[in-house]
Design a protein around this motif. Structure first.
Motif, mmCIF file in Angstrom:
data_model
loop_
_atom_site.group_PDB
_atom_site.id
_atom_site.type_symbol
_atom_site.label_atom_id
_atom_site.label_comp_id
_atom_site.label_asym_id
_atom_site.label_seq_id
_atom_site.Cartn_x
_atom_site.Cartn_y
_atom_site.Cartn_z
ATOM 1 N N LEU A 144 0.851 -1.187 0.000
ATOM 2 C CA LEU A 144 0.000 0.000 0.000
ATOM 3 C C LEU A 144 0.887 1.238 0.000
ATOM 4 C CD1 LEU A 144 -2.470 -1.368 2.650
ATOM 5 C CD2 LEU A 144 -2.986 -1.050 0.237
ATOM 6 N N SER A 145 0.351 2.351 -0.461
ATOM 7 C CA SER A 145 1.208 3.510 -0.718
ATOM 8 C C SER A 145 1.607 4.270 0.536
ATOM 9 C CB SER A 145 0.536 4.463 -1.710
ATOM 10 O OG SER A 145 -0.663 4.973 -1.174
ATOM 11 N N THR A 146 0.718 4.361 1.538
ATOM 12 C CA THR A 146 0.998 5.182 2.725
ATOM 13 C C THR A 146 0.328 4.598 3.958
ATOM 14 O OG1 THR A 146 -0.969 6.568 2.449
ATOM 15 C CG2 THR A 146 1.051 7.289 1.305
ATOM 16 N N ILE A 147 0.701 5.108 5.120
ATOM 17 C CA ILE A 147 0.043 4.713 6.369
ATOM 18 C C ILE A 147 -1.432 5.107 6.341
ATOM 19 C CG2 ILE A 147 -0.119 5.280 8.827
ATOM 20 C CD1 ILE A 147 2.826 5.092 9.058
ATOM 21 N N SER A 148 -1.745 6.260 5.762
ATOM 22 C CA SER A 148 -3.147 6.699 5.678
ATOM 23 C C SER A 148 -3.970 5.710 4.852
ATOM 24 C CB SER A 148 -3.235 8.097 5.067
ATOM 25 O OG SER A 148 -2.579 9.051 5.871
ATOM 26 N N GLU A 149 -3.427 5.272 3.710
ATOM 27 C CA GLU A 149 -4.132 4.283 2.885
ATOM 28 C C GLU A 149 -4.276 2.965 3.632
ATOM 29 O OE1 GLU A 149 -3.502 1.881 -1.307
ATOM 30 O OE2 GLU A 149 -2.702 3.918 -1.148
#
Length: 310
Positions: free
Chosen positions: A242-247
């Motif tokens: 996944l691209s980021t912690i938020s995603e």
């Protein structure tokens, strides 16, 4: 109110665990955060991070982490370039605020820890592992030490776990070993098996409590799959896909809304903080990773910690 501004983003090769890995560092006016991850082409990732990502986010505040993460997502780069940056940003924020990453993710009232299930035996295709339902990390470590002493007598230890010729010929022996430890230590231990669906079809899985495979198959115990399926109990999550912690946060919430349970997979010690912060009950990793030790460190920081059970 002070701000925490991204001043530099650096990436370099490091030699860790006997192999080259990628280290990403985020430097702010008040702190430093970093992440180390295994990638196939370190030089390509270094170029992406320093020449593409850094110019886009240097100058922003890490206090606006979700906004900076959105910039990373919009770049449409390999998650192995963006997720280490996102984790490094989060670490720089938590370091500036002087509290650990898991509290930045999950808040100060976190008290529940994940259990750590490490592969103990493989035929290089399939894996056996215990899921130890303990009261403390000390107890989990004690069980692994007992297992290791027994496995040393029969198998050769590789850089990941112990080796055998055919995992299905060893299931009965490992089951007996685990049942003996359960009785001696008065602790509940599940036996897990990870393998491909085409290999598992037609195999006797009656001694297995927890099964990992890419798609659902007929099985009476806990089932973990790669995709969201009605037949599943658990869903495999590799944060570095996944691209980021938020995603990652959105995806975990989506899994929970489907009444399924996420399981974190990987060897990076950052995953101990991610699993604890997002209240994920299980981390799947290799026997030689440092994740269990990092969860042990987290346990020492919690008031009245509990280990997840299922």
């Amino acid at each position: 109110m002070f701000d925490i501004i991204i001043e530099q983003i650096n990436a370099k090769e490091v030699f860790k665990g006997g192999e080259l890995k990628l280290k990403v560092s985020v430097i702010t006016n008040l702190s430093v955060g970093y992440d180390i991850v295994k990638v196939d082409d370190t030089k390509e990732k270094i170029a992406e991070i320093e020449n593409v990502i850094a110019p886009e986010i240097v100058g922003y505040s890490v206090k606006d982490l979700e906004f900076v993460d959105s910039i990373l997502s919009e770049l449409n780069l390999d998650p192995l370039s963006t997720m280490p940056v996102s984790i490094s940003l989060a670490r720089s924020l938590s370091n500036a605020l002087d509290f650990p990453l898991f509290k930045l993710i999950g808040g100060f009232l976190i008290s529940e820890l994940p259990t750590v299930a490490s592969n103990i035996l493989t035929d290089k295709t399939n894996y056996l592992f215990p899921i130890i339902m303990a009261e403390s990390i000390d107890e989990i470590i004690e069980v692994y030490l007992i297992l290791k002493s027994k496995l040393d007598n029969k198998y050769i230890l590789s850089n990941e776990c112990y080796l055998c010729n055919n995992i299905f010929d060893e299931v009965s022996y490992i089951r007996e070993m685990i049942d003996e430890i359960k009785e001696d230590e008065d602790i509940d231990i599940l036996l897990g098996l990870s393998g491909k669906k085409e290999v598992l079809k037609g195999k006797d899985l009656s001694l297995i409590d927890y099964l990992e495979t890419e798609e659902p198959i007929e099985f009476d115990g806990f089932l973990c799959t790669e995709n969201l399926c009605e037949e599943s109990d658990f869903i495999k999550v590799n944060p570095y896909e996944l691209s980021t912690i938020s995603e990652l946060s959105y995806y975990i919430n989506y899994i929970n809304e489907k009444d399924l349970t996420p399981v974190i997979f990987g060897d990076n010690t950052s995953l101990a903080h991610i699993a604890t912060g997002f209240k994920i009950p299980l981390i799947r990793t290799s026997l030689t990773s440092n994740i269990l030790n990092e969860v042990w460190n987290i346990e020492r920081e919690l008031y009245n910690p509990n280990i997840s059970r299922f």
